[in-house]
Design a protein around this motif. Structure first.
Motif, short mmCIF file in Angstrom:
data_model
loop_
_atom_site.label_atom_id
_atom_site.label_comp_id
_atom_site.label_asym_id
_atom_site.label_seq_id
_atom_site.Cartn_x
_atom_site.Cartn_y
_atom_site.Cartn_z
N ALA A 1 23.17 -23.27 -59.46
CA ALA A 1 22.55 -24.47 -60.37
C ALA A 1 23.94 -25.13 -60.96
CB ALA A 1 21.70 -23.96 -61.67
N GLY A 2 25.18 -24.34 -61.28
CA GLY A 2 26.18 -25.05 -62.02
C GLY A 2 26.16 -25.78 -63.25
N LEU A 3 25.20 -25.57 -64.04
CA LEU A 3 24.78 -26.32 -65.26
C LEU A 3 25.89 -25.93 -66.36
CD1 LEU A 3 21.17 -25.65 -65.17
CD2 LEU A 3 22.15 -27.89 -64.69
N SER A 4 26.18 -27.07 -66.96
CA SER A 4 27.10 -27.00 -68.37
C SER A 4 26.25 -27.13 -69.39
CB SER A 4 28.08 -27.86 -68.37
OG SER A 4 27.70 -29.45 -68.23
N TRP A 5 26.73 -27.15 -70.65
CA TRP A 5 25.82 -27.38 -71.94
C TRP A 5 25.62 -28.75 -71.99
CZ3 TRP A 5 27.23 -30.45 -75.65
CH2 TRP A 5 28.48 -30.88 -75.90
N GLU B 1 10.25 -32.60 -53.61
CA GLU B 1 11.14 -33.50 -53.05
C GLU B 1 10.73 -34.71 -52.63
OE1 GLU B 1 14.42 -30.90 -51.01
OE2 GLU B 1 12.36 -30.39 -50.00
N ALA B 2 9.26 -34.84 -52.13
CA ALA B 2 8.62 -36.03 -51.73
C ALA B 2 8.40 -36.90 -52.92
CB ALA B 2 7.31 -35.59 -50.98
N VAL B 3 7.98 -36.66 -54.05
CA VAL B 3 7.81 -37.25 -55.26
C VAL B 3 8.96 -38.02 -55.60
CG1 VAL B 3 7.04 -37.09 -57.84
CG2 VAL B 3 5.41 -36.17 -55.82
N LEU B 4 10.10 -37.05 -55.85
CA LEU B 4 11.33 -37.50 -56.25
C LEU B 4 11.86 -38.63 -55.22
CD1 LEU B 4 13.36 -34.32 -56.97
CD2 LEU B 4 12.82 -36.15 -58.58
N ALA C 1 8.52 -13.71 -55.62
CA ALA C 1 9.85 -13.69 -55.01
C ALA C 1 9.64 -14.82 -53.97
CB ALA C 1 10.04 -12.50 -54.41
N GLY C 2 10.69 -15.66 -54.01
CA GLY C 2 10.84 -16.82 -52.67
C GLY C 2 10.45 -18.09 -53.27
N VAL C 3 9.82 -18.30 -54.35
CA VAL C 3 9.40 -19.36 -54.99
C VAL C 3 10.67 -19.88 -55.72
CG1 VAL C 3 7.67 -20.78 -56.70
CG2 VAL C 3 7.06 -18.69 -55.11
N PRO C 4 11.22 -21.09 -55.27
CA PRO C 4 12.14 -21.56 -55.70
C PRO C 4 12.12 -22.64 -57.01
CG PRO C 4 11.59 -23.01 -54.02
CD PRO C 4 10.61 -22.06 -53.98
N SER C 5 13.23 -22.61 -57.79
CA SER C 5 13.00 -23.42 -59.22
C SER C 5 13.67 -25.11 -58.73
CB SER C 5 14.13 -22.95 -60.03
OG SER C 5 13.97 -23.83 -61.22
N ALA C 6 12.98 -25.88 -59.40
CA ALA C 6 13.38 -27.31 -59.17
C ALA C 6 14.75 -27.37 -59.71
CB ALA C 6 12.56 -28.18 -59.91
N LEU C 7 15.34 -26.53 -60.34
CA LEU C 7 16.90 -26.53 -60.95
C LEU C 7 17.87 -26.91 -59.55
CD1 LEU C 7 16.91 -23.83 -63.29
CD2 LEU C 7 17.02 -26.28 -64.15
N THR C 8 17.31 -26.43 -58.51
CA THR C 8 18.43 -26.56 -57.40
C THR C 8 18.41 -27.91 -56.95
OG1 THR C 8 16.53 -26.09 -55.95
CG2 THR C 8 17.97 -24.32 -56.72
N LEU C 9 17.52 -29.07 -57.29
CA LEU C 9 17.42 -30.33 -57.01
C LEU C 9 18.09 -31.23 -57.77
CD1 LEU C 9 13.72 -30.43 -56.06
CD2 LEU C 9 15.63 -30.29 -54.26
N LEU C 10 18.73 -30.72 -58.95
CA LEU C 10 19.16 -31.44 -60.09
C LEU C 10 20.73 -32.22 -59.47
CD1 LEU C 10 18.80 -29.35 -63.43
CD2 LEU C 10 17.98 -31.70 -62.65
N PRO C 11 21.43 -31.49 -58.93
CA PRO C 11 22.92 -32.18 -58.50
C PRO C 11 22.58 -33.85 -57.68
CG PRO C 11 23.14 -29.94 -58.16
CD PRO C 11 21.44 -30.28 -58.43
N ARG C 12 21.68 -33.71 -57.03
CA ARG C 12 21.28 -35.03 -56.29
C ARG C 12 20.08 -35.98 -56.74
NH1 ARG C 12 19.90 -30.70 -53.28
NH2 ARG C 12 18.01 -30.30 -52.10
N ALA D 1 16.82 -29.14 -68.47
CA ALA D 1 18.13 -29.34 -67.90
C ALA D 1 17.84 -30.51 -67.13
CB ALA D 1 18.14 -28.17 -66.66
N ALA D 2 18.90 -31.43 -67.13
CA ALA D 2 18.99 -32.69 -66.53
C ALA D 2 20.44 -33.32 -66.73
CB ALA D 2 17.95 -33.58 -67.40
N ASP D 3 20.25 -34.48 -65.81
CA ASP D 3 21.81 -34.99 -65.79
C ASP D 3 22.29 -35.52 -67.16
OD1 ASP D 3 23.53 -36.79 -63.70
OD2 ASP D 3 23.29 -37.92 -65.64
N PRO D 4 23.47 -35.34 -67.74
CA PRO D 4 23.97 -35.79 -68.74
C PRO D 4 23.46 -36.99 -69.34
CG PRO D 4 25.63 -34.84 -67.53
CD PRO D 4 24.52 -34.99 -66.85
#
Length: 362
Positions: free
Chosen positions: A84-88, A183-186, A205-216, A241-244
């Motif tokens: 995720a690579g999130l900063s504060w 992803e389709a809604v985005l 297990a195996g259900v991902p978080s939408a956090l992985t979609l934040l960078p793009r 969590a979101a874009d600054p």
């Protein structure tokens, strides 16, 4: 005596009922999706010490931007979702996830704007939406309470909302969304997309978080809470969590010093003891899956759940079943689609009491 109708309240508030699950003194309260395991004595002591440390400076305002707390929350999300690579600066916190939702709608909703969701879902989404002066659009879920990408995209393209709410795992059904739907809604939403992940820690297990979609996806917001898996419902701490740039927008509408020094201290202490607090999650997942299997074996319809609760039915008179269980000391939730009831996953003792009460009530 003066009644509410005698006051000059807004016309759109007249006739409304305050939101809230019943708060009753019963042996087994399984209606608000709380983590049933209280903090340990060691954590209680640590929280007391943290509050004592800030008590001497309560004559001063707290850190208005809660930087230390946001740093702790970012570190947790980075552990929860590797990569995720999130900063504060990409994390924001408020008094429960409901205030988070309120701030989002204050910043991106309002008069002449719309928010869209897929019900049945979290009932506070349309409530906060309308109270903020935003028009609510219910696009409905599939018959099995899921949400296929094609259906979601069609609704967004038809209504062009300013805010879209996607809840995964969903409340009150417990169902998680396919990643392809998010992803389709985005890809087609002109405004903001809010993925409510209040129950994310309980997902299978195996259900991902939408956090992985934040960078793009700079218009994506992922909301979380400490009320459920972290067993800190009384702390009232929600976060996102979101874009600054999204955080900058929320700063325009937040109340000054909205998070007290005590809240920040308690939440940071809880985060420091996160391994302990989240230690019950695996047991609750197992108990949930056992409960789903038992209910189905008893002949009930049950929605697949990735949360710490289960929606089950169907009942021609669910109020009678709900009341009968309450008469036996077990409080569950009469919520969601007609003919269905929701039960929170509790301790082994609480689950045994639920099973007995349900069999007797039927």
């Amino acid at each position: 005596m003066t009644s509410l109708n005698d006051l000059p309240i807004r016309d759109d508030l007249r006739g409304r009922e305050p939101y809230g699950a019943p708060q009753l003194d019963v042996p087994y309260a399984l209606n608000t999706n709380e983590n049933p395991y209280p903090p340990s004595e060691a954590l209680v002591k640590a929280i007391g010490e943290a509050v004592r440390d800030v008590a001497g400076s309560l004559n001063r305002y707290p850190d208005r931007d809660a930087v230390a707390l946001r740093s702790d929350l970012a570190a947790f999300l980075n552990r929860d979702t590797p990569g995720a690579g999130l900063s504060w600066r990409q994390v924001w916190a408020a008094n429960g996830s409901n205030e988070i939702i309120q701030q989002i709608l204050q910043a991106f909703g309002g008069a002449g704007r719309t928010a869209l969701g897929f019900e049945p879902s979290y009932s506070m989404h349309p409530i906060i939406t309308s109270v903020s002066g935003t028009a609510w659009i219910n696009a409905h879920r599939d018959e099995d309470f899921g949400l296929e990408a094609e259906r979601a995209v069609a609704a967004v393209e038809e209504h062009r909302p300013d805010v879209v709410f996607l809840t995964s795992p969903n409340n009150p059904t417990g169902t998680a969304l396919p990643f392809s739907t998010i992803e389709a809604v985005l890809s087609v939403t002109p405004g903001m997309v809010v993925v409510d992940e209040a129950y994310a820690e309980f997902r299978r297990a195996g259900v991902p978080s939408a956090l992985t979609l934040l960078p793009r996806n700079p218009r994506l917001i992922v909301t979380r809470t400490m009320s459920k898996a972290f067993a800190m419902a009384g702390t009232r701490l929600g976060y996102l969590a979101a874009d600054p740039a999204v955080i900058d927008a929320l700063l325009l509408v937040r109340l000054p010093y909205h998070l007290s020094a005590v809240t920040q201290a308690v939440a940071r202490t809880a985060m420091a003891h996160g391994a302990e607090l989240l230690g019950s999650v695996d047991a609750l997942r197992v108990a949930r899956d056992d409960l789903v299997a038992w209910l189905r074996a008893e002949g009930h319809q049950v929605a697949d759940s990735d949360a710490n609760f289960v929606l089950f039915g169907r009942f021609a008179d669910r109020r009678r079943v709900w009341q009968s269980m309450l008469d036996r000391g077990v409080l569950i939730r009469e919520v969601g689609p007609p003919e269905w009831l929701r039960v929170s996953v509790g301790t082994p003792e609480e689950m045994a009491a639920f099973r007995t009460a349900l069999k007797e009530s039927l």
